[in-house]
Design a protein around this motif. Structure first.
Motif, PDB file in Angstrom:
ATOM      1  N   ALA A   1     117.359  81.873 -39.438  1.00  0.00           N
ATOM      2  CA  ALA A   1     116.228  81.769 -40.364  1.00  0.00           C
ATOM      3  C   ALA A   1     114.956  82.332 -39.738  1.00  0.00           C
ATOM      4  O   ALA A   1     114.169  83.027 -40.407  1.00  0.00           O
ATOM      5  CB  ALA A   1     116.022  80.306 -40.759  1.00  0.00           C
ATOM      6  N   LYS A   2     114.762  82.064 -38.463  1.00  0.00           N
ATOM      7  CA  LYS A   2     113.576  82.556 -37.768  1.00  0.00           C
ATOM      8  C   LYS A   2     113.592  84.075 -37.650  1.00  0.00           C
ATOM      9  O   LYS A   2     112.565  84.743 -37.832  1.00  0.00           O
ATOM     10  CB  LYS A   2     113.509  81.910 -36.373  1.00  0.00           C
ATOM     11  CG  LYS A   2     112.161  82.026 -35.697  1.00  0.00           C
ATOM     12  CD  LYS A   2     112.096  81.140 -34.455  1.00  0.00           C
ATOM     13  CE  LYS A   2     110.695  81.147 -33.874  1.00  0.00           C
ATOM     14  NZ  LYS A   2     110.581  80.280 -32.675  1.00  0.00           N
ATOM     15  N   ALA A   3     114.762  84.636 -37.377  1.00  0.00           N
ATOM     16  CA  ALA A   3     114.891  86.093 -37.276  1.00  0.00           C
ATOM     17  C   ALA A   3     114.594  86.767 -38.613  1.00  0.00           C
ATOM     18  O   ALA A   3     113.921  87.806 -38.673  1.00  0.00           O
ATOM     19  CB  ALA A   3     116.286  86.460 -36.789  1.00  0.00           C
ATOM     20  N   LYS A   4     115.090  86.166 -39.707  1.00  0.00           N
ATOM     21  CA  LYS A   4     114.874  86.762 -41.031  1.00  0.00           C
ATOM     22  C   LYS A   4     113.399  86.755 -41.404  1.00  0.00           C
ATOM     23  O   LYS A   4     112.913  87.678 -42.064  1.00  0.00           O
ATOM     24  CB  LYS A   4     115.708  86.009 -42.070  1.00  0.00           C
ATOM     25  CG  LYS A   4     117.202  86.304 -41.946  1.00  0.00           C
ATOM     26  CD  LYS A   4     118.051  85.461 -42.887  1.00  0.00           C
ATOM     27  CE  LYS A   4     119.535  85.763 -42.666  1.00  0.00           C
ATOM     28  NZ  LYS A   4     120.408  84.922 -43.515  1.00  0.00           N
ATOM     29  N   LYS A   5     112.667  85.732 -40.967  1.00  0.00           N
ATOM     30  CA  LYS A   5     111.223  85.712 -41.216  1.00  0.00           C
ATOM     31  C   LYS A   5     110.513  86.839 -40.484  1.00  0.00           C
ATOM     32  O   LYS A   5     109.426  87.261 -40.887  1.00  0.00           O
ATOM     33  CB  LYS A   5     110.635  84.364 -40.791  1.00  0.00           C
ATOM     34  CG  LYS A   5     110.986  83.213 -41.729  1.00  0.00           C
ATOM     35  CD  LYS A   5     110.348  81.910 -41.269  1.00  0.00           C
ATOM     36  CE  LYS A   5     110.705  80.769 -42.209  1.00  0.00           C
ATOM     37  NZ  LYS A   5     110.122  79.476 -41.743  1.00  0.00           N
ATOM     38  N   LYS A   6     111.121  87.310 -39.402  1.00  0.00           N
ATOM     39  CA  LYS A   6     110.561  88.423 -38.636  1.00  0.00           C
ATOM     40  C   LYS A   6     111.028  89.773 -39.166  1.00  0.00           C
ATOM     41  O   LYS A   6     110.734  90.814 -38.579  1.00  0.00           O
ATOM     42  CB  LYS A   6     110.959  88.294 -37.160  1.00  0.00           C
ATOM     43  CG  LYS A   6     110.409  87.069 -36.460  1.00  0.00           C
ATOM     44  CD  LYS A   6     108.923  87.166 -36.221  1.00  0.00           C
ATOM     45  CE  LYS A   6     108.422  85.992 -35.385  1.00  0.00           C
ATOM     46  NZ  LYS A   6     106.962  86.069 -35.161  1.00  0.00           N
ATOM     47  N   GLY A   7     111.799  89.757 -40.263  1.00  0.00           N
ATOM     48  CA  GLY A   7     112.259  91.004 -40.844  1.00  0.00           C
ATOM     49  C   GLY A   7     113.560  91.522 -40.272  1.00  0.00           C
ATOM     50  O   GLY A   7     113.945  92.669 -40.519  1.00  0.00           O
ATOM     51  N   ILE A   8     114.266  90.678 -39.516  1.00  0.00           N
ATOM     52  CA  ILE A   8     115.536  91.080 -38.912  1.00  0.00           C
ATOM     53  C   ILE A   8     116.683  90.518 -39.739  1.00  0.00           C
ATOM     54  O   ILE A   8     116.711  89.329 -40.053  1.00  0.00           O
ATOM     55  CB  ILE A   8     115.647  90.565 -37.461  1.00  0.00           C
ATOM     56  CG1 ILE A   8     114.519  91.149 -36.606  1.00  0.00           C
ATOM     57  CG2 ILE A   8     117.006  90.919 -36.862  1.00  0.00           C
ATOM     58  CD1 ILE A   8     114.413  90.530 -35.231  1.00  0.00           C
ATOM     59  N   ASN A   9     117.627  91.355 -40.100  1.00  0.00           N
ATOM     60  CA  ASN A   9     118.811  90.919 -40.836  1.00  0.00           C
ATOM     61  C   ASN A   9     119.763  90.232 -39.855  1.00  0.00           C
ATOM     62  O   ASN A   9     120.390  90.888 -39.033  1.00  0.00           O
ATOM     63  CB  ASN A   9     119.491  92.119 -41.498  1.00  0.00           C
ATOM     64  CG  ASN A   9     120.730  91.715 -42.275  1.00  0.00           C
ATOM     65  OD1 ASN A   9     120.982  90.534 -42.494  1.00  0.00           O
ATOM     66  ND2 ASN A   9     121.516  92.686 -42.670  1.00  0.00           N
ATOM     67  N   ALA A  10     119.839  88.906 -39.922  1.00  0.00           N
ATOM     68  CA  ALA A  10     120.655  88.137 -38.975  1.00  0.00           C
ATOM     69  C   ALA A  10     121.921  87.649 -39.654  1.00  0.00           C
ATOM     70  O   ALA A  10     121.865  86.853 -40.593  1.00  0.00           O
ATOM     71  CB  ALA A  10     119.859  86.955 -38.428  1.00  0.00           C
TER      72      ALA A  10
END
Length: 590
Positions: free
Chosen positions: A84-93
């Motif tokens: 969830a934290k990665a997706k907030k940074k624009g990273i598709n996790a």
């Protein structure tokens, strides 16, 4: 100039904003001023820089995989939070459990981050075993892979975070490049875990992560891609909170004539916070008679002081309270072999017997032996009480472990100690959280399968649901050897049936008839109804012996899904996997 209130508001906004938010705010204000004043842009800013300021920063890496291997759910929870934290940074996790991960994809991955716990004697979780075995195989390389490992464990165990260490080393040996150093976490894992993932995000977002080479060493510079490995953060001391409780009661639940001894212990623990599904960890002391015999054979001064793992002890206290001396693992016996220069056959043996058969030369050599010994590992016992129904108390259900070695009857170290505790004696313990083995919402139905001491957490579940007035239905499968001597918590179970807390109970007493009957046989007998419960959204819980019981129960579930759900073997396995992923099929096995 701004008025004082407006200036204060602005200062508070700036103080609470990240660098990216401030950049965006700058661009936004530039646009507002330009519109209101008819200007193209604020002085000192170009149109293109304003547009860049208004757009969120694009991460250098677009896609990563976060895979978890878990036994109690902690690794899964962390991995989910990280994704969830990665997706907030624009990273598709991509988030995936290691039991479901397609092994052939590993060599194709570019960024792969693993959160894995360690179980038992340095083993991976059962859900990660296939993945663990795969990376220990030969015939493939991982030269394109950039990775990092977060290892969860418990410093009380000798092989702390061993599964995570093994994954890290295997990735390295196959050419993968470590971009953030292995992070090992004790039971107080959250702060260090999120620091580790923040380092991962920094490498992905701020380091110009491109294709590069690297040998995967812990200090690899990541030459050619800007992904330098970070030094591991210094690890804190264990955050376990130890409690000292007073024994209130200690009762053998088996009747006369039983082949077993199962003890119900009630412990006063006023300041202890726990939830149904949690366990307590108890580290037993070694028998004084054994310790004194070891000291006598070695000839060492029992009051002599030594340092073991950065702590100073007297010899007698170290042997009694800290070291495993009763049943030594094979790795320790091999080290003893090297010290005394003897050929010792592989066998389950204690330090006292080693000293009798293969004595040390002198006290100096015995000090070498002390250095190779490992700490006594804590034993985990499922809590069988409910904080709502048994306020200020913790109850546990303990089977006295009995076995024979070389014709001699032996008892498990901790279960033997616990079986002999009397009321008013004290007991030190800590709470071991299990974020996965938890009750669902009050209105959800629950199926509980717990033969033998596997009943313990379900006594907690039922007492909690009774005390809180949960409306969901409850179905219990319990089994043991004989109805008359081994029906654990029989009176309470019968009361829960009469009051409607238990909707349905099925028992299997294996030795009461010619053919042995186990809980899986009773499940198959009621296959149609059990499948109806599952289809209606019931949660299913399994607790008890890992082998063969849990394997047999899972096979019975597969058979029920195939038979009642009209599915083939592959589809039935997929059905159970979906239940597991949704948290509707949960196991606590040992």
């Amino acid at each position: 100039m701004l008025t004082a209130p407006k200036l204060k508001t602005l200062q508070e906004l700036i103080a609470g904003s990240s660098k990216e938010e401030l950049i965006w705010l700058s661009g936004y204000l530039a646009g507002v001023v330009a519109q209101s004043a008819g200007q193209a842009i604020l002085p000192g800013l170009t149109q293109s820089s304003t547009q860049e300021a208004e757009a969120p920063a694009r991460p250098a890496v677009g896609k990563i995989t976060i895979a978890y291997g878990t036994e109690t759910g902690n690794s899964k929870k962390l991995a989910t939070d990280f994704a969830a934290k990665a997706k907030k940074k624009g990273i598709n996790a991509k988030l995936v459990g290691l039991e479901q991960y397609r092994l052939t994809d590993l060599a194709k991955e570019e960024y792969f981050f693993t959160v894995i716990s360690t179980q038992g004697d340095g083993e991976p979780p059962a859900s990660a075993k296939k993945f663990y075995d795969h990376i220990h195989g030969e015939g493939f390389r991982l030269d394109k892979l950039k990775y990092s490992v977060l290892a969860l464990g418990d410093t009380a165990y000798p092989l702390f975070c061993k599964a995570g260490e093994d994954v890290d080393q295997q990735f390295q040996s196959k050419g993968a490049q470590r971009i953030v150093s292995l992070q090992k976490c004790d039971t107080d894992y959250e702060d260090e875990a999120f620091q580790w993932f923040d380092q991962v995000l920094q490498r992905l977002n701020g380091g110009g992560a491109g294709n590069g080479t690297g040998n995967g060493s812990s200090q690899a510079s990541g030459a050619g891609n800007g992904l330098a490995a970070s030094a591991p953060a210094p690890r804190k001391h264990s955050g376990k909170r130890f409690h000292t409780g007073t024994v209130l009661a200690n009762v053998n639940l088996n009747d006369r004539g039983s082949a077993k001894e199962t003890y119900h212990l009630e412990i006063a623990a006023e300041d202890t916070d726990y939830e149904p599904g949690d366990s307590i960890g108890i580290t037993p002391e070694n028998p004084l008679a054994t310790v004194e015999a070891i000291i006598s054979l070695s000839g060492i001064d029992p009051t002599a002081r030594v340092v073991f793992r950065d702590e100073e002890w007297t010899i007698i206290d170290l042997l009694k309270k800290k070291l495993n001396i009763v049943f030594l693992p094979e790795r320790v016996v091999k080290k003893y072999d090297a010290i005394v220069q003897q050929e010792i056959p592989e066998t389950k043996i204690g330090l006292l017997d080693l000293l009798k058969i293969y004595p040390v030369r002198d006290t100096a050599q015995f000090r070498e032996v002390i250095a190779i010994l490992e700490p006594v590992a804590p034993r985990l016992y499922s809590i069988s009480s409910s904080p709502e129904a048994h306020s200020g108390e913790i109850h546990i259900t303990v089977a006295k472990d009995t076995f024979r070695i070389n014709g001699e009857t032996k008892f498990g170290l901790c279960s033997d100690v616990l079986s002999q505790l009397s009321p008013e004696e004290s007991l030190e313990f800590y709470v071991h959280r299990n974020s996965q083995f938890k009750l669902p919402a009050h209105d959800k139905d629950v199926i509980m399968i717990g033969p033998g001491t596997g009943i313990a957490p379900f006594r907690s579940f039922l007492a909690e649901r009774d005390a809180t007035g949960a409306s969901g239905k409850n179905w219990l499968f319990f089994g043991d050897q004989h109805f008359t001597t081994d029906f654990l918590y029989q009176t309470e179970i019968q009361n829960w049936i009469q009051t409607g807390v238990l909707t349905k109970v099925n028992t299997a007493f294996s030795r009461d008839q010619k053919e042995k009957v186990y809980v899986q046989h009773k499940m198959l007998k009621f296959a149609a109804e059990l499948f109806e419960w599952l289809e209606a959204g019931a949660y299913i819980y399994l607790c008890g012996a890992k082998e063969p019981m849990s394997v047999d129960v899972e096979n019975a579930l597969l058979e029920i899904v195939q038979q009642e759900g009209k599915r083939n073997a592959t589809q039935a396995a997929g059905y159970l996997d979906e239940l597991k992923e949704a948290g509707r099929f949960v196991k606590d096995v040992y």
